[in-house]
Design a protein around this motif. Structure first.
Motif, PDB file in Angstrom:
ATOM      1  N   PHE A 120      -0.257   7.320   2.645  1.00 58.39           N
ATOM      2  CA  PHE A 120      -0.058   6.443   1.492  1.00 58.39           C
ATOM      3  C   PHE A 120      -0.326   7.158   0.173  1.00 58.39           C
ATOM      4  CE2 PHE A 120      -1.395   3.842   5.105  1.00 58.39           C
ATOM      5  CZ  PHE A 120      -0.305   2.994   5.213  1.00 58.39           C
ATOM      6  N   ALA A 121      -0.213   8.465   0.183  1.00 55.85           N
ATOM      7  CA  ALA A 121      -0.549   9.249  -1.005  1.00 55.85           C
ATOM      8  C   ALA A 121       0.680   9.653  -1.810  1.00 55.85           C
ATOM      9  CB  ALA A 121      -1.327  10.507  -0.606  1.00 55.85           C
ATOM     10  N   GLU A 122       1.888   9.433  -1.288  1.00 56.18           N
ATOM     11  CA  GLU A 122       3.096   9.866  -1.991  1.00 56.18           C
ATOM     12  C   GLU A 122       4.190   8.813  -1.798  1.00 56.18           C
ATOM     13  OE1 GLU A 122       5.608  10.828  -4.139  1.00 56.18           O
ATOM     14  OE2 GLU A 122       4.056  12.386  -4.203  1.00 56.18           O
TER      15      GLU A 122
ATOM     16  N   LYS B 228       6.861   2.297   6.626  1.00 56.48           N
ATOM     17  CA  LYS B 228       6.206   3.093   7.682  1.00 56.48           C
ATOM     18  C   LYS B 228       6.136   4.571   7.296  1.00 56.48           C
ATOM     19  CE  LYS B 228      10.564   3.647  10.238  1.00 56.48           C
ATOM     20  NZ  LYS B 228      11.284   3.349  11.493  1.00 56.48           N
ATOM     21  N   TYR B 229       7.053   5.008   6.443  1.00 58.03           N
ATOM     22  CA  TYR B 229       7.035   6.412   6.031  1.00 58.03           C
ATOM     23  C   TYR B 229       5.899   6.706   5.053  1.00 58.03           C
ATOM     24  CZ  TYR B 229      11.545   6.436   8.313  1.00 58.03           C
ATOM     25  OH  TYR B 229      12.550   6.331   9.247  1.00 58.03           O
TER      26      TYR B 229
ATOM     27  N   LYS C 143       0.822  -1.198   0.000  1.00 59.07           N
ATOM     28  CA  LYS C 143       0.000   0.000   0.000  1.00 59.07           C
ATOM     29  C   LYS C 143       0.863   1.257   0.000  1.00 59.07           C
ATOM     30  CE  LYS C 143      -3.906   2.160   2.382  1.00 59.07           C
ATOM     31  NZ  LYS C 143      -4.843   2.090   3.523  1.00 59.07           N
ATOM     32  N   GLY C 144       0.528   2.166  -0.912  1.00 59.97           N
ATOM     33  CA  GLY C 144       1.244   3.426  -1.001  1.00 59.97           C
ATOM     34  C   GLY C 144       2.362   3.448  -2.011  1.00 59.97           C
ATOM     35  N   LEU C 145       2.815   2.270  -2.470  1.00 56.10           N
ATOM     36  CA  LEU C 145       3.840   2.237  -3.508  1.00 56.10           C
ATOM     37  C   LEU C 145       3.215   2.606  -4.853  1.00 56.10           C
ATOM     38  CD1 LEU C 145       5.684  -1.049  -2.500  1.00 56.10           C
ATOM     39  CD2 LEU C 145       6.488   1.290  -2.153  1.00 56.10           C
ATOM     40  N   HIS C 146       4.038   3.135  -5.724  1.00 57.07           N
ATOM     41  CA  HIS C 146       3.560   3.498  -7.059  1.00 57.07           C
ATOM     42  C   HIS C 146       3.369   2.230  -7.879  1.00 57.07           C
ATOM     43  CE1 HIS C 146       4.251   4.636 -11.369  1.00 57.07           C
ATOM     44  NE2 HIS C 146       3.264   5.437 -11.038  1.00 57.07           N
ATOM     45  N   GLN C 147       2.164   2.028  -8.417  1.00 59.28           N
ATOM     46  CA  GLN C 147       1.872   0.857  -9.231  1.00 59.28           C
ATOM     47  C   GLN C 147       2.336   1.106 -10.660  1.00 59.28           C
ATOM     48  OE1 GLN C 147      -2.046   1.119  -6.917  1.00 59.28           O
ATOM     49  NE2 GLN C 147      -2.356  -0.700  -8.173  1.00 59.28           N
TER      50      GLN C 147
END
Length: 542
Positions: A356-358, A349-350, A276-280
């Motif tokens: 999870f938007a960036e 965690k960051y 979650k939050g990683l660029h797909q």
């Protein structure tokens, strides 16, 4: 096909399964632990009193029965990437007729390097040690029959790919390397295409070749369901651009080579929640084929799935255990675990800090002294550190440099701003962290903050470098449908589903750790091509 790399194992495929060696290892598989399809079991009550039927992708749609076209083949392949193209070729070469459903308008692959074991140099004990090493790196969750299929057949399969691509002008730059596995040297040979548009150029060449050999590819026709007949998967149903449906009947079997589900956020967060939050990276690999397989009873590998996360700093993958500074300019870990493939566990965690938007919140810097080469030589005997990879060498000129710590910090901030990182660096915070680290080194009493190995505790004095790190781009999931040694899909009771197979990233479990291990460079692409190659020939022989 005859070539210098062919080790004459072709006839073994006629008997004894895909691995060609009669391997009985089943691998350490846990229960699937995933919900049943909606309408196939008891529904659970949701908190608001409604009925919960699980995630939408497990809700089986109405059966498609109206077909604008019907075509008959021996083997049907879903997907025309590396694994699919290899399956198509091998099935054709074995004498089968082949039909293909491809969701895109062209064949499409990813990756730049495919690895094989050089069986002419590696001992039998070394081959077995390589299998054990891969299983260890997979948290002992690998199906060893599948891993052995790759080991025994990768040399022939990768040699075919290189030869076929070269016929159309896409030449591999071979990369040979040795990995010591359990005390045995294992010799690897990899095709590399970093210089030539990656595998995609070769894939286009091979795509044309297999069509000339007789394969019929239905482009822009994704597989939306599988066709069942007498309890057996007997074909694949594609949806054309106009919404009509085409049925490709399969007399021998359907091979799911549709890739992973990285483009479907619901599937991604369900099976791989730590992504979650990683660029797909792509949206077209959206799990469509995997869903069709699950709707006929196939099971996905137990979660959490192995993710391939990339996106490091400039020019080189520099993996040495120096001081790491997070998006706040603070030290955050024992840097002894410096491999790109595993760092996501320390940085995810960051992503939560920015809702999870960036994805760039996972970025950080490695602070490197100018005498890093001396340390590399001193640390090599007891470490798996890496300062280069197969296609480009270390280039400190591309790194960030400062003649003072303050100048280095200012240059780091300027770089992060230019790259659009989500950070709150200050010169003061960066300098304070470096000074604290140097105080620990000078005290000579070990790493009192994170417990890093004493040999890795070396001073960071100006002038010095900052190397951008942090992988924030999820390129692929390398776990897919739960398969047996022969890459035949399994149901919830671990029984083979007649007529249904899966290869490449649509199959598993080959890997098993939460992150893709990068100790064997090119293993993912090598596995994709080889499992497609082996399974195409196997299914054609049924």
């Amino acid at each position: 096909m005859k070539n210098a790399m062919n080790v004459s194992r072709r006839d073994l495929f006629k008997f004894g399964g895909v691995a060609a060696m009669g391997v009985a290892a089943a691998g350490a598989l846990a229960g699937c632990g995933q919900p049943k399809l909606a309408g196939t079991g008891d529904a659970a009550a949701a908190g608001d009193g409604s009925t919960y039927v699980g995630p939408s992708f497990l809700q089986k749609p109405a059966e498609i029965t109206d077909f604008a076209e019907t075509h008959d083949f021996d083997v049907v392949v879903v997907g025309a990437g590396e694994s699919g193209l290899a399956a198509i070729h091998a099935a054709l070469e074995a004498g089968a007729t082949v039909g293909v459903l491809q969701s895109l308008s062209i064949v499409q692959t990813a990756g730049n390097m495919g690895a094989s074991i050089d069986l002419t140099k590696t001992s039998e004990a070394g081959i077995k040690a390589a299998l054990s090493f891969i299983n260890y790196k997979s948290d002992y969750r690998a199906n060893m029959g599948q891993v052995e299929t790759w080991a025994r057949n990768s040399q022939e399969a990768l040699a075919w790919w290189a030869e076929a691509a070269a016929k159309g002008g896409s030449e591999s730059k071979p990369y040979d390397y040795v990995v010591n596995c359990n005390g045995h040297d294992v010799y690897f040979h990899a095709n590399t295409y970093f210089h030539d548009e990656g595998h995609q150029k070769g894939a286009l060449i091979i795509g044309d070749a297999v069509q000339e050999e007789g394969a019929e590819i239905f482009f822009e026709t994704p597989c939306v369901q599988l066709y069942m007949e007498d309890g057996r998967v007997a074909g694949a149903i594609g949806e054309a651009k106009d919404g009509s449906h085409v049925l490709l009947r399969a007399a021998k079997g359907v091979i799911m080579a549709s890739g992973d589900y990285v483009g479907d956020s619901e599937m991604l967060y369900y099976y791989t929640p730590d992504a979650k939050g990683l660029h797909q990276a792509v949206d077209f690999r959206n799990g469509t084929g995997l869903k069709a397989a699950m709707w006929v009873g196939a099971q996905m590998c137990p979660a959490s799935h192995t993710k391939m996360v990339h996106g490091e700093g400039p020019k080189v993958r520099f993996e040495m255990p120096y001081l790491f500074l997070d998006r706040h300019g603070k030290r955050f870990m024992d840097e002894g675990c410096c491999r790109m493939g595993y760092l996501n566990e320390f940085t995810n965690k960051y992503l939560a800090e920015v809702d999870f938007a960036e994805s760039t919140a996972a970025k950080f810097f490695s602070i490197v002294p100018t005498n890093w080469e001396e340390h590399y030589e001193a640390w090599k005997p007891f470490s798996d550190i890496s300062i280069h990879n197969a296609y480009r060498n270390v280039d400190p000129e591309a790194w960030i440099k400062g003649d003072t710590l303050e100048e280095l910090a200012a240059n780091m901030i300027a770089y992060a701003d230019e790259e659009g990182w989500a950070h709150d660096y200050t010169v003061e915070a960066i300098v304070e962290s470096i000074n604290r680290y140097n105080e620990l080194v000078a005290a000579g009493e070990g790493d009192a903050d994170f417990g890093k190995r004493d040999e890795y505790m070396v001073p960071i004095e100006a002038p010095c470098y900052a190397v951008p790190r942090g992988a924030n781009n999820i390129d692929a999931l390398v776990d897919g449908l739960w398969c047996d040694d022969n890459l035949q899909c399994l149901d919830a009771d671990m029984q083979p589903i007649p007529g249904l197979f899966a290869v490449g990233n649509a199959s598993g479990p080959f890997f098993g750790n939460s992150n893709y291990p990068m100790d064997i460079e090119g293993l993912s692409v090598g596995r994709a091509i080889t499992t497609g190659f082996a399974t195409g020939r196997y299914v054609a022989g049924l």
